[in-house]
Write an enzyme that holds these catalytic residues in place. Structure first.
Site, PDB file in Angstrom:
ATOM      1  N   LYS A 186       0.861  -1.185   0.000  1.00  0.00           N
ATOM      2  CA  LYS A 186       0.000   0.000   0.000  1.00  0.00           C
ATOM      3  C   LYS A 186       0.891   1.226   0.000  1.00  0.00           C
ATOM      4  CE  LYS A 186      -1.999   2.757   2.732  1.00  0.00           C
ATOM      5  NZ  LYS A 186      -1.753   3.987   1.930  1.00  0.00           N
ATOM      6  N   GLY A 239       6.497   4.798   8.962  1.00  0.00           N
ATOM      7  CA  GLY A 239       5.694   6.004   9.144  1.00  0.00           C
ATOM      8  C   GLY A 239       5.791   6.496  10.581  1.00  0.00           C
ATOM      9  N   GLU A 261       9.589   0.761  10.840  1.00  0.00           N
ATOM     10  CA  GLU A 261      10.668   1.742  10.737  1.00  0.00           C
ATOM     11  C   GLU A 261       9.999   3.083  10.946  1.00  0.00           C
ATOM     12  OE1 GLU A 261      12.636   4.618   9.676  1.00  0.00           O
ATOM     13  OE2 GLU A 261      12.657   3.864   7.590  1.00  0.00           O
ATOM     14  N   CYS A 295      13.289  10.447   8.079  1.00  0.00           N
ATOM     15  CA  CYS A 295      13.079   9.896   9.424  1.00  0.00           C
ATOM     16  C   CYS A 295      14.322  10.092  10.295  1.00  0.00           C
ATOM     17  CB  CYS A 295      12.683   8.442   9.347  1.00  0.00           C
ATOM     18  SG  CYS A 295      13.729   7.478   8.258  1.00  0.00           S
ATOM     19  N   GLU A 391       8.639  15.254  16.350  1.00  0.00           N
ATOM     20  CA  GLU A 391       9.117  15.172  14.972  1.00  0.00           C
ATOM     21  C   GLU A 391       8.377  16.199  14.106  1.00  0.00           C
ATOM     22  OE1 GLU A 391      10.417  11.456  12.363  1.00  0.00           O
ATOM     23  OE2 GLU A 391       8.248  11.624  12.484  1.00  0.00           O
TER      24      GLU A 391
HETATM   25  P1  NAI Z   1       1.487   7.864   8.646  1.00  0.00           P
HETATM   26  O1  NAI Z   1       2.336   7.053   9.548  1.00  0.00           O
HETATM   27  O2  NAI Z   1       0.051   8.062   9.073  1.00  0.00           O
HETATM   28  O3  NAI Z   1       1.424   7.195   7.174  1.00  0.00           O
HETATM   29  C1  NAI Z   1       2.385   6.326   6.644  1.00  0.00           C
HETATM   30  C2  NAI Z   1       1.670   5.212   5.877  1.00  0.00           C
HETATM   31  O4  NAI Z   1       0.803   4.517   6.765  1.00  0.00           O
HETATM   32  C3  NAI Z   1       0.783   5.693   4.719  1.00  0.00           C
HETATM   33  O5  NAI Z   1       0.830   4.740   3.680  1.00  0.00           O
HETATM   34  C4  NAI Z   1      -0.595   5.714   5.342  1.00  0.00           C
HETATM   35  O6  NAI Z   1      -1.646   5.583   4.408  1.00  0.00           O
HETATM   36  C5  NAI Z   1      -0.534   4.493   6.261  1.00  0.00           C
HETATM   37  N1  NAI Z   1      -1.475   4.526   7.387  1.00  0.00           N
HETATM   38  C6  NAI Z   1      -1.926   5.612   8.060  1.00  0.00           C
HETATM   39  N2  NAI Z   1      -2.789   5.244   9.034  1.00  0.00           N
HETATM   40  C7  NAI Z   1      -2.900   3.892   8.971  1.00  0.00           C
HETATM   41  C8  NAI Z   1      -3.642   2.914   9.712  1.00  0.00           C
HETATM   42  N3  NAI Z   1      -4.458   3.271  10.696  1.00  0.00           N
HETATM   43  N4  NAI Z   1      -3.496   1.617   9.393  1.00  0.00           N
HETATM   44  C9  NAI Z   1      -2.662   1.241   8.398  1.00  0.00           C
HETATM   45  N5  NAI Z   1      -1.942   2.101   7.656  1.00  0.00           N
HETATM   46  C10 NAI Z   1      -2.050   3.416   7.938  1.00  0.00           C
HETATM   47  O7  NAI Z   1       2.192   9.243   8.388  1.00  0.00           O
HETATM   48  P2  NAI Z   1       1.554  10.609   7.809  1.00  0.00           P
HETATM   49  O8  NAI Z   1       0.211  10.815   8.414  1.00  0.00           O
HETATM   50  O9  NAI Z   1       1.656  10.591   6.337  1.00  0.00           O
HETATM   51  O10 NAI Z   1       2.577  11.687   8.361  1.00  0.00           O
HETATM   52  C11 NAI Z   1       2.485  12.133   9.696  1.00  0.00           C
HETATM   53  C12 NAI Z   1       3.846  12.236  10.295  1.00  0.00           C
HETATM   54  O11 NAI Z   1       4.445  10.948  10.374  1.00  0.00           O
HETATM   55  C13 NAI Z   1       4.847  13.069   9.522  1.00  0.00           C
HETATM   56  O12 NAI Z   1       4.681  14.431   9.760  1.00  0.00           O
HETATM   57  C14 NAI Z   1       6.125  12.535  10.069  1.00  0.00           C
HETATM   58  O13 NAI Z   1       6.409  13.134  11.302  1.00  0.00           O
HETATM   59  C15 NAI Z   1       5.846  11.062  10.288  1.00  0.00           C
HETATM   60  N6  NAI Z   1       6.354  10.228   9.181  1.00  0.00           N
HETATM   61  C16 NAI Z   1       7.490   9.493   9.366  1.00  0.00           C
HETATM   62  C17 NAI Z   1       8.021   8.766   8.324  1.00  0.00           C
HETATM   63  C18 NAI Z   1       9.267   7.963   8.477  1.00  0.00           C
HETATM   64  O14 NAI Z   1       9.965   7.735   7.501  1.00  0.00           O
HETATM   65  N7  NAI Z   1       9.587   7.462   9.638  1.00  0.00           N
HETATM   66  C19 NAI Z   1       7.418   8.768   6.986  1.00  0.00           C
HETATM   67  C20 NAI Z   1       6.198   9.526   6.909  1.00  0.00           C
HETATM   68  C21 NAI Z   1       5.711  10.228   7.973  1.00  0.00           C
END
Ligand code: NAI
Ligand code: MG
Length: 488
Positions: A186, A239, A261, A295, A391
């Site tokens: 996804k 994420g 991660e 990250c 973050e």
């Molecule tokens: P997120 O963690 O919500 O999204 C990342 C992925 O998880 C996307 O594909 C999203 O559709 C999916 N996702 C979201 N909620 C889910 C759920 N309940 N069940 C299963 N999959 C789910 O991150 P988001 O909302 O895009 O960004 C928010 C913050 O997260 C950013 O501002 C940043 O601080 C952090 N982040 C960290 C990353 C990293 O590389 N460690 C990458 C992206 C965001």
């Protein structure tokens, strides 16, 4: 501010889901928009999946796991991964343009980092496919011959973010496919385009139908359905840790294997004895690379008090000459933030920072269209402040002065995160001390943001479970089977 050059945008060839080797609309017929961050304009309508689509993808992945894919030998799997790497290389220009279009990152960086690392990752894991094996086990008996085998986990749900859409895909697919698993990816809803193009290339490479499935959609619906599905054996997620907490709870009923991660608030440490120009360049890379949407960004910059003023003045000068603007301009060093949501989040942390600390430079949007933010430096930050603990995921850095080693280590480890750290010094003892004492998955000494598919990457504490890359990532995708054979 920079105006955007008009370029012929790369063609979007795919917007659907990939299930069982066919490109299909969501059953509901629903779609969502994906955007160009540098104009804030929509580019395409993408299939919006829900539980029905996820269920079809899981059935397809399970059938392929038990059927066609299980007949492939290890070296045949490796050959397909090499073929996919070659196809990515042949289509590198197109993929780079698509990544820049959908993510907003500078084309020069996509060409120098994202694309070559994606290719290298597939080649690295292609090489692993026929090197994943067990051991013979010397049990305390002559009556048995005991050995272990490494078998694939099964159907793997892989949920990736938007900051490195191509590379995150490669880090997830490489080890999973090398070890003989099948996949349901996804992509992040913000950046589906390159994953869909790679899906087409994977078909061209010859992966059997159902080995690789791609489900587009939102995390709370499509992602959640994948996490809860009883036919999915493992979830790999990258994420936010708060999303990981939800995933862990949702995966509990089906006891899935999970690897994470997650994010960071990585300490980047500058000692007074460092080569200051090198340290400034390292601080720039540490926080402004990929618009700070990294990250392992060096977002807490600890500077030894005696060097603080000199360092901050050089750092300010470098940030003010950093070229922010059109990501398709090859001279651009910093592009657009990925989404309106990220842009708003970063600007709200900047407002918070202005109340908590001293704004050295930046602190505002960088362009009158799109989601651009100026490179932003705060000084006079203390480690307890929210801008130092949470973050931000943008081009915003907190400079925190420190007095001595004890003071530094205590503060560096005073975070929920533990993804990365770096140290700039010419004193080898200080460098090793940081490498030993900081609780983080990666430590960089006189460098920052260096990556290689062979080098494990991942976090302590809230920064994750398991490691990506290297031999370690193979372990995420195998089960150990122990076989006892009676020799009597
Ligand atoms: P997120 O963690 O919500 O999204 C990342 C992925 O998880 C996307 O594909 C999203 O559709 C999916 N996702 C979201 N909620 C889910 C759920 N309940 N069940 C299963 N999959 C789910 O991150 P988001 O909302 O895009 O960004 C928010 C913050 O997260 C950013 O501002 C940043 O601080 C952090 N982040 C960290 C990353 C990293 O590389 N460690 C990458 C992206 C965001
Ligand atoms: Mg989210």
């Amino acid at each position: 501010m920079t105006t955007l050059t008009t370029i012929a945008p790369p063609k979007v060839t795919q917007t659907k889901n990939l299930i069982n080797g066919k490109w299909v609309d969501a059953k509901s017929g629903k779609t969502f928009k994906t955007y160009n961050p540098s104009t804030a304009q929509p580019i395409a309508e993408i299939a919006e999946s829900d539980t029905v689509d996820v269920d079809a993808a899981v059935k397809s992945a399970k059938a392929a796991f038990e059927g066609a894919w299980s007949k492939f030998t290890s070296r045949e799997r490796g050959k397909l991964l090499y073929r996919l790497a070659d196809l990515i290389e042949e289509n590198a220009e197109e993929l780079a343009a698509l990544e820049t279009l959908n993510n907003g990152k500078p084309i020069s960086e996509v060409k120098a980092a994202d694309v070559p690392l994606t290719i290298a990752t597939f080649r690295y894991y292609a090489g692993w496919a026929d090197k994943i094996y067990g051991e013979t086990v010397p049990v305390d008996s002559n009556e048995f011959f005991v050995y272990t085998k490494k078998e694939p986990v099964g159907v793997c749900g892989q949920i990736i973010p938007w900051n490195f859409p191509l590379l995150m895909l490669a880090w997830k697919w490489g080890p999973a496919l090398a070890a003989g698993n099948t996949i349901i990816l996804k992509p992040a809803e913000q950046t589906p385009l390159t994953a869909l193009r790679i899906g087409e290339l994977a078909q061209e490479a010859g992966f059997p139908d159902g080995v690789i499935n791609i489900i587009n959609g939102y995390g709370e619906t499509a992602g959640d359905a994948l996490v809860k599905h009883e036919g999915v054996d493992k979830i790999a997620f990258t994420g936010h840790y708060k999303t990981a907490q939800i995933i862990m709870k949702s995966a509990a009923d089906t006891l899935k294997r999970i690897t994470f991660e997650l994010g960071g608030k990585s300490p980047n440490v500058v000692y007074a004895d460092a080569d200051m120009d090198l340290a400034v360049r390292g601080a720039m890379t540490g926080i402004f690379f990929n618009q700070g949407e990294v990250c392992c960004a060096g977002s807490r910059l600890f500077v030894e008090a005696t060097a603080h003023d000199e360092f901050v003045s050089k750092f300010k000068e470098a940030a003010e000459t950093h070229r922010v603007g059109d990501p398709f301009d090859p001279q651009t060093q910093q592009g657009a933030q990925v989404s309106q949501e990220q842009y708003d989040k970063i600007l709200s942390y900047i407002e918070l920072g202005k109340n908590e600390a001293n704004l050295v430079t930046g602190g505002a949007p960088a362009c009158d269209q799109g989601w651009f933010v100026k490179p932003t430096i705060f000084s006079g930050v203390s480690n307890e402040m929210r801008i130092a603990q949470e973050e931000i995921f943008g081009p915003v850095v907190s400079v925190i002065p420190f007095k001595d080693n004890n003071d530094l280590i205590r503060q560096a480890n005073d975070t929920v995160y533990g993804l990365a750290a770096a140290v700039w010094t010419q004193n080898i003892t200080k460098a090793f001390k940081i490498a030993n004492d900081v609780r983080a998955g990666t430590v960089w000494v006189n460098c920052y943001n260096t990556f290689d598919p062979a080098a494990p990457f991942g976090g302590f504490k809230f920064s994750g479970h398991g490691r990506e890359c290297g031999k370690d990532a193979i372990e995420n995708y195998v089960e150990t089977k122990t076989v006892w054979v009676s020799t009597q």
